[in-house]
Design a protein around this motif. Structure first.
Motif, PDB file in Angstrom:
ATOM      1  N   ALA A  47      -9.325  34.889 -23.879  1.00 24.45           N
ATOM      2  CA  ALA A  47     -10.256  35.700 -24.667  1.00 24.45           C
ATOM      3  C   ALA A  47     -10.721  34.944 -25.908  1.00 24.45           C
ATOM      4  N   HIS A  48      -9.817  34.208 -26.520  1.00 25.54           N
ATOM      5  CA  HIS A  48     -10.160  33.426 -27.718  1.00 25.54           C
ATOM      6  C   HIS A  48     -11.204  32.353 -27.392  1.00 25.54           C
ATOM      7  N   PHE A  49     -11.099  31.782 -26.192  1.00 27.80           N
ATOM      8  CA  PHE A  49     -12.040  30.745 -25.756  1.00 27.80           C
ATOM      9  C   PHE A  49     -13.153  31.316 -24.873  1.00 27.80           C
ATOM     10  N   ALA A  50     -13.471  32.585 -25.058  1.00 24.20           N
ATOM     11  CA  ALA A  50     -14.533  33.221 -24.268  1.00 24.20           C
ATOM     12  C   ALA A  50     -15.828  32.428 -24.408  1.00 24.20           C
ATOM     13  N   GLY A  51     -16.488  32.202 -23.274  1.00 23.18           N
ATOM     14  CA  GLY A  51     -17.713  31.422 -23.253  1.00 23.18           C
ATOM     15  C   GLY A  51     -17.470  29.936 -23.073  1.00 23.18           C
ATOM     16  N   LEU A  52     -16.235  29.502 -23.240  1.00 19.26           N
ATOM     17  CA  LEU A  52     -15.880  28.093 -23.038  1.00 19.26           C
ATOM     18  C   LEU A  52     -15.007  27.906 -21.805  1.00 19.26           C
ATOM     19  N   ALA A  67       7.458  24.376 -28.265  1.00 22.14           N
ATOM     20  CA  ALA A  67       6.032  24.210 -27.949  1.00 22.14           C
ATOM     21  C   ALA A  67       5.631  25.125 -26.801  1.00 22.14           C
ATOM     22  N   ILE A  68       4.342  25.428 -26.767  1.00 26.83           N
ATOM     23  CA  ILE A  68       3.729  26.152 -25.660  1.00 26.83           C
ATOM     24  C   ILE A  68       2.534  25.311 -25.233  1.00 26.83           C
ATOM     25  N   ASN A  69       2.451  25.029 -23.956  1.00 27.28           N
ATOM     26  CA  ASN A  69       1.362  24.210 -23.427  1.00 27.28           C
ATOM     27  C   ASN A  69       0.460  25.087 -22.566  1.00 27.28           C
ATOM     28  N   PHE A  70      -0.824  25.056 -22.858  1.00 32.13           N
ATOM     29  CA  PHE A  70      -1.809  25.820 -22.099  1.00 32.13           C
ATOM     30  C   PHE A  70      -2.700  24.859 -21.320  1.00 32.13           C
ATOM     31  N   ILE A  71      -2.891  25.159 -20.054  1.00 36.84           N
ATOM     32  CA  ILE A  71      -3.829  24.422 -19.208  1.00 36.84           C
ATOM     33  C   ILE A  71      -5.007  25.359 -18.957  1.00 36.84           C
ATOM     34  N   CYS A  72      -6.173  24.953 -19.412  1.00 28.60           N
ATOM     35  CA  CYS A  72      -7.387  25.762 -19.294  1.00 28.60           C
ATOM     36  C   CYS A  72      -8.330  25.095 -18.299  1.00 28.60           C
ATOM     37  N   ARG A  73      -8.547  25.737 -17.175  1.00 22.64           N
ATOM     38  CA  ARG A  73      -9.386  25.172 -16.118  1.00 22.64           C
ATOM     39  C   ARG A  73     -10.839  25.624 -16.284  1.00 22.64           C
ATOM     40  N   GLU A  74     -11.739  24.792 -15.765  1.00 21.09           N
ATOM     41  CA  GLU A  74     -13.181  25.065 -15.881  1.00 21.09           C
ATOM     42  C   GLU A  74     -13.550  25.326 -17.341  1.00 21.09           C
ATOM     43  N   ALA A  75     -13.150  24.397 -18.200  1.00 20.79           N
ATOM     44  CA  ALA A  75     -13.290  24.588 -19.638  1.00 20.79           C
ATOM     45  C   ALA A  75     -14.320  23.674 -20.285  1.00 20.79           C
ATOM     46  N   LEU A  76     -14.866  22.721 -19.527  1.00 17.15           N
ATOM     47  CA  LEU A  76     -15.742  21.729 -20.154  1.00 17.15           C
ATOM     48  C   LEU A  76     -17.116  21.650 -19.510  1.00 17.15           C
TER      49      LEU A  76
END
Length: 110
Positions: A47-52, A67-76
């Motif tokens: 939600a924070h990266f909505a639109g990205l 640490a917390i690692n997030f993998i964000c797909r279809e982000a670029l």
């Protein structure tokens, strides 16, 4: 409880490969790590990266390094050479994540 941006409480680092962004969030102590685990969820990050971030967000917990690692797909928008975005790399995602707010106890000093 008070709202506070992560930038006052944590450090973050990000990178990219193709159309995927990796964002790591680091807590300076165990109390904040547990607070982040509770509040910085896949759903909130997406939600924070909505639109990205158009794809799935996966979260990996690394308690031994807080640490917390997030993998964000279809982000670029297709990736570095395919994107028409002004900033087509994932380097700015860490700074962007640090703008997210979490609720902290009023009487806490972190």
């Amino acid at each position: 409880m008070a709202n506070m941006q992560l930038r006052y409480l944590a450090q973050a680092r990000s990178g990219d490969k193709g159309n995927t962004v990796n964002v790591a969030l680091f807590a300076p102590n165990d109390d904040l790590y547990h607070l982040f685990v509770e509040q910085v969820t896949c759903e909130r990050v997406k939600a924070h990266f909505a639109g990205l971030v158009e794809g799935e967000v996966t979260r990996y917990l690394l308690p031994n390094v807080r640490a917390i690692n997030f993998i964000c797909r279809e982000a670029l928008n297709g990736g570095g050479s395919a994107s028409i975005r002004m900033d087509n790399l994932g380097k700015c995602f860490s700074s962007n994540l640090l703008r997210m707010e979490v609720k902290v106890p009023d009487n806490s000093w972190w």
